[in-house]
Design an enzyme around this catalytic site. Structure first.
Site, PDB file in Angstrom:
ATOM      1  N   GLY A 181       2.822 -11.126   4.086  1.00 14.21           N
ATOM      2  CA  GLY A 181       1.437 -11.084   4.553  1.00 14.21           C
ATOM      3  C   GLY A 181       1.096  -9.621   4.764  1.00 14.21           C
ATOM      4  O   GLY A 181       1.917  -8.751   4.483  1.00 14.21           O
ATOM      5  N   GLY A 207       1.454  -6.780   6.363  1.00 11.01           N
ATOM      6  CA  GLY A 207       2.340  -6.269   7.406  1.00 11.01           C
ATOM      7  C   GLY A 207       2.032  -4.849   7.829  1.00 11.01           C
ATOM      8  O   GLY A 207       2.550  -4.364   8.844  1.00 11.01           O
ATOM      9  N   ASP A 262       7.419  -0.946  10.591  1.00  6.70           N
ATOM     10  CA  ASP A 262       6.650  -0.191  11.593  1.00  6.70           C
ATOM     11  C   ASP A 262       5.140  -0.264  11.340  1.00  6.70           C
ATOM     12  O   ASP A 262       4.355   0.272  12.125  1.00  6.70           O
ATOM     13  CB  ASP A 262       7.126   1.272  11.649  1.00  6.70           C
ATOM     14  CG  ASP A 262       7.012   1.972  10.291  1.00  6.70           C
ATOM     15  OD1 ASP A 262       6.438   1.383   9.346  1.00  6.70           O
ATOM     16  OD2 ASP A 262       7.499   3.115  10.181  1.00  6.70           O
ATOM     17  N   GLY A 263       4.730  -0.874  10.242  1.00  4.22           N
ATOM     18  CA  GLY A 263       3.288  -0.983   9.958  1.00  4.22           C
ATOM     19  C   GLY A 263       2.658   0.319   9.484  1.00  4.22           C
ATOM     20  O   GLY A 263       1.441   0.436   9.417  1.00  4.22           O
ATOM     21  N   ARG A 293      -8.482   1.745   1.081  1.00  2.00           N
ATOM     22  CA  ARG A 293      -8.749   1.504  -0.342  1.00  2.00           C
ATOM     23  C   ARG A 293      -9.940   0.576  -0.506  1.00  2.00           C
ATOM     24  O   ARG A 293     -10.234  -0.250   0.345  1.00  2.00           O
ATOM     25  CB  ARG A 293      -7.507   0.951  -1.032  1.00  2.00           C
ATOM     26  CG  ARG A 293      -7.096  -0.419  -0.603  1.00  2.00           C
ATOM     27  CD  ARG A 293      -6.217  -1.072  -1.653  1.00  2.00           C
ATOM     28  NE  ARG A 293      -4.801  -0.841  -1.478  1.00  2.00           N
ATOM     29  CZ  ARG A 293      -3.975  -1.721  -0.896  1.00  2.00           C
ATOM     30  NH1 ARG A 293      -4.431  -2.850  -0.408  1.00  2.00           N
ATOM     31  NH2 ARG A 293      -2.689  -1.459  -0.802  1.00  2.00           N
ATOM     32  N   ARG A 318      -4.815 -12.461  -3.528  1.00  2.00           N
ATOM     33  CA  ARG A 318      -3.704 -12.290  -4.472  1.00  2.00           C
ATOM     34  C   ARG A 318      -3.279 -13.647  -5.013  1.00  2.00           C
ATOM     35  O   ARG A 318      -3.608 -14.684  -4.418  1.00  2.00           O
ATOM     36  CB  ARG A 318      -2.498 -11.684  -3.733  1.00  2.00           C
ATOM     37  CG  ARG A 318      -2.837 -10.434  -2.949  1.00  2.00           C
ATOM     38  CD  ARG A 318      -2.252 -10.530  -1.538  1.00  2.00           C
ATOM     39  NE  ARG A 318      -2.831  -9.494  -0.662  1.00  2.00           N
ATOM     40  CZ  ARG A 318      -2.375  -8.258  -0.566  1.00  2.00           C
ATOM     41  NH1 ARG A 318      -1.317  -7.901  -1.226  1.00  2.00           N
ATOM     42  NH2 ARG A 318      -2.967  -7.385   0.217  1.00  2.00           N
ATOM     43  N   ASP A 342       2.458 -11.193  -4.909  1.00  2.00           N
ATOM     44  CA  ASP A 342       1.622 -10.765  -3.771  1.00  2.00           C
ATOM     45  C   ASP A 342       0.919  -9.439  -4.066  1.00  2.00           C
ATOM     46  O   ASP A 342       0.071  -9.009  -3.284  1.00  2.00           O
ATOM     47  CB  ASP A 342       2.458 -10.640  -2.493  1.00  2.00           C
ATOM     48  CG  ASP A 342       3.665  -9.729  -2.673  1.00  2.00           C
ATOM     49  OD1 ASP A 342       4.532 -10.052  -3.505  1.00  2.00           O
ATOM     50  OD2 ASP A 342       3.725  -8.690  -2.013  1.00  2.00           O
ATOM     51  N   ASP A 372      -1.941  -1.588  -4.748  1.00  3.20           N
ATOM     52  CA  ASP A 372      -0.709  -1.521  -3.976  1.00  3.20           C
ATOM     53  C   ASP A 372       0.360  -0.718  -4.715  1.00  3.20           C
ATOM     54  O   ASP A 372       1.291  -1.266  -5.292  1.00  3.20           O
ATOM     55  CB  ASP A 372      -0.208  -2.928  -3.629  1.00  3.20           C
ATOM     56  CG  ASP A 372       0.495  -2.923  -2.285  1.00  3.20           C
ATOM     57  OD1 ASP A 372       0.519  -1.857  -1.649  1.00  3.20           O
ATOM     58  OD2 ASP A 372       1.028  -3.963  -1.879  1.00  3.20           O
TER      59      ASP A 372
END
Ligand code: AMP
Ligand code: MG
Length: 467
Positions: free
Chosen positions: A102, A104, A137-138, A191, A198, A266, A276
């Site tokens: 997901g 993250g 850690d995001g 972005r 997806r 994904d 991505d």
């Protein structure tokens, strides 16, 4: 592409809220110790009515300070979504199903209408932890952000459908990563993408056996993203649209010499936009085994395997859509992928070569001859397209592998002349790994951003010569 385009009107949207709670979790952004603006894409901003300077009644003028508030601290954009939404999705990662992913380290925090009336998402990377961060850690490394800007600018110039890098802000944290000398600098990227839906978004709903939500998602994608009016078989129409778009994307990757690196389900957008960017590379020569990701041990996503990987990915979308529709019509559409890909790849190669298409059979023959010659000659891909743009091949020993191509090209006419100053440069604009590392080294060692900004300008100038 004009350098100072007439800005569009600012028209915020909230369409994603109509999908409802099962699709996302409202989250809070991280608060960062610093906000240093590194890249502000005024060209992309103008296309959604965001401008620097005074603006007009129809636009949203943002000073650099206000830009940091919206794209570094995530103050909501006026009229759009009130709180960031971390999207839920699953995915096949290197062909293994993973229900534990997901958004993250990202979220969608605004939507807007572009200058062609299409819906756009403003999404993030590195904006903090979410329920899907697991042990992460995001965060995004500054190097990762710089690499994403370079990839998106180059792909846009090479006519590959891609997300666009909108903003890059350095955030003053020290991150630890296995694949970068650590500690390393941090950033948050914004972005622009025509969606963040997806294949994995559909896979999650199939996994949950949630047919109601699947029907809603099919309708959202068809009507809001593909601009189509639903008929009697919306799921099939949607699948047909996605197969066509993803086949086109795969063909454009090949003509660009681009290796995305991580073509997991994904990471495949149902709009057919590439996005991505992690371990991407451009292939220096036409080597089908050229692999971008050091962790792709079997070359699953190697340069020449990307079309098959994309075919496999859309098959997973078909499997997910079985929740709401029978298999036979899905299979029929799925089987069109190879043909649609080959057509798209030929069109993309001719575009990059700067010649006008004649007819599908001749164009395919030219494309096949071209890729064979590139593969056997080992001529650098960027050099070939630079020398041959417009369809005139130089004479000489280096070009003996291209005799078939030369013969076929005699029927073709240029789609654009070589009057742009770019064609007098002597060498092509490329962005191979050595240069990416040199651009990063200037930043890492001396905080010198000049090579980065000069490269973005050079890529945009090449884009003008090709357009
Ligand atoms: P990616 O390989 O970037 O497409 O990411 C795969 C999954 O890992 C997604 O669920 C991401 O959100 C998650 N992820 C990757 N890096 C991080 C990170 N540093 N912190 C949290 N989640 C992450
Ligand atoms: Mg991803």
């Amino acid at each position: 592409m004009a350098e100072n385009p007439q800005p569009a009107r600012y028209r915020p949207r909230t369409d994603i809220l109509g999908l409802g709670d099962p699709f996302y979790d409202a989250v809070a952004p991280a608060s960062f110790p610093a906000h240093i603006l590194r890249f502000r894409n005024d060209h992309a901003a103008a296309q959604i009515g965001i401008v620097s300077g005074d603006g007009t009644a129809d636009t949203l003028p943002l000073t650099d300070e206000a830009w940091l508030d919206h794209f570094g601290r995530f103050a909501p954009l006026p009229g759009s979504i009130p709180q960031p939404l971390a999207l839920r999705y699953h995915g096949h990662q290197f062909q293994s199903y993973n229900p534990d992913i997901g958004d993250g380290r990202g979220f969608v925090f605004a939507q807007a209408t572009d200058d062609r009336d299409r819906l756009l998402d403003l999404g993030t990377k590195g904006s903090g932890q979410t329920p899907y961060s697991r042990f992460g850690d995001g965060r995004l490394t500054l190097k990762g952000g710089v690499r994403e800007v370079l990839a998106t600018e180059m792909l846009e110039a090479l006519n590959v459908p891609t997300s666009r890098s909108f903003s890059l802000i350095e955030t003053g944290e020290e991150l630890v990563r296995g694949d970068e000398p650590s500690p390393t600098r941090s950033a948050v990227l914004v972005r622009l993408n025509h969606s963040h839906v997806r294949i994995g978004t559909f896979q999650r709903l199939a996994y949950e056996r949630d047919a109601d939500a699947m029907h809603r998602l099919v309708d959202y994608v068809l009507t809001r993203l593909h601009g189509r009016t639903p008929g009697s078989t919306p799921a099939i129409d949607l699948f047909d649209e996605v197969v066509g778009r993803v086949a086109t994307l795969a063909g454009r990757f090949m003509a660009a010499g681009f290796v995305h690196g991580v073509l997991n389900t994904d990471n495949i957008n149902v709009t057919g936009e590439s996005f991505d960017y992690g371990p991407w590379r451009f292939a220096p020569i036409w080597d089908v085994g050229f692999t971008a990701a050091y962790f792709d041990h079997h070359g699953l996503y190697a340069f020449g395997r990307q079309p098959d990987a994309m075919h496999w990915n859309v098959m997973q979308l078909a499997v997910a859509l079985r929740t709401v529709v029978d298999a036979p019509p899905l299979i029929e559409v799925l089987e069109t992928f190879p043909e649609r890909h080959a057509t798209a790849a030929a069109e993309a190669l001719l575009w990059r070569l700067g010649v006008r298409p004649i007819d599908p059979a001749s164009d395919r023959a030219l494309a096949d001859a071209l890729t064979t010659a590139l593969a056997t000659s080992h001529m650098p891909i960027d050099d070939f397209f630079f020398e041959a743009f417009g369809g005139w091949l130089p004479e000489g020993d280096d070009w003996t592998a291209f005799e078939n191509v030369r013969a076929l090209l005699s029927e073709y006419r240029p789609r654009r002349d070589r009057s742009h100053s770019y064609w007098s440069d002597g060498t092509p604009c490329s962005i191979l790994i050595g240069e990416v590392e040199a651009i990063w080294a200037a930043i890492a060692e001396r905080d010198d951003w000049t090579p980065f900004h000069e490269k973005v300008a050079a890529i945009r100038r090449m884009g003008q010569a090709l357009a």
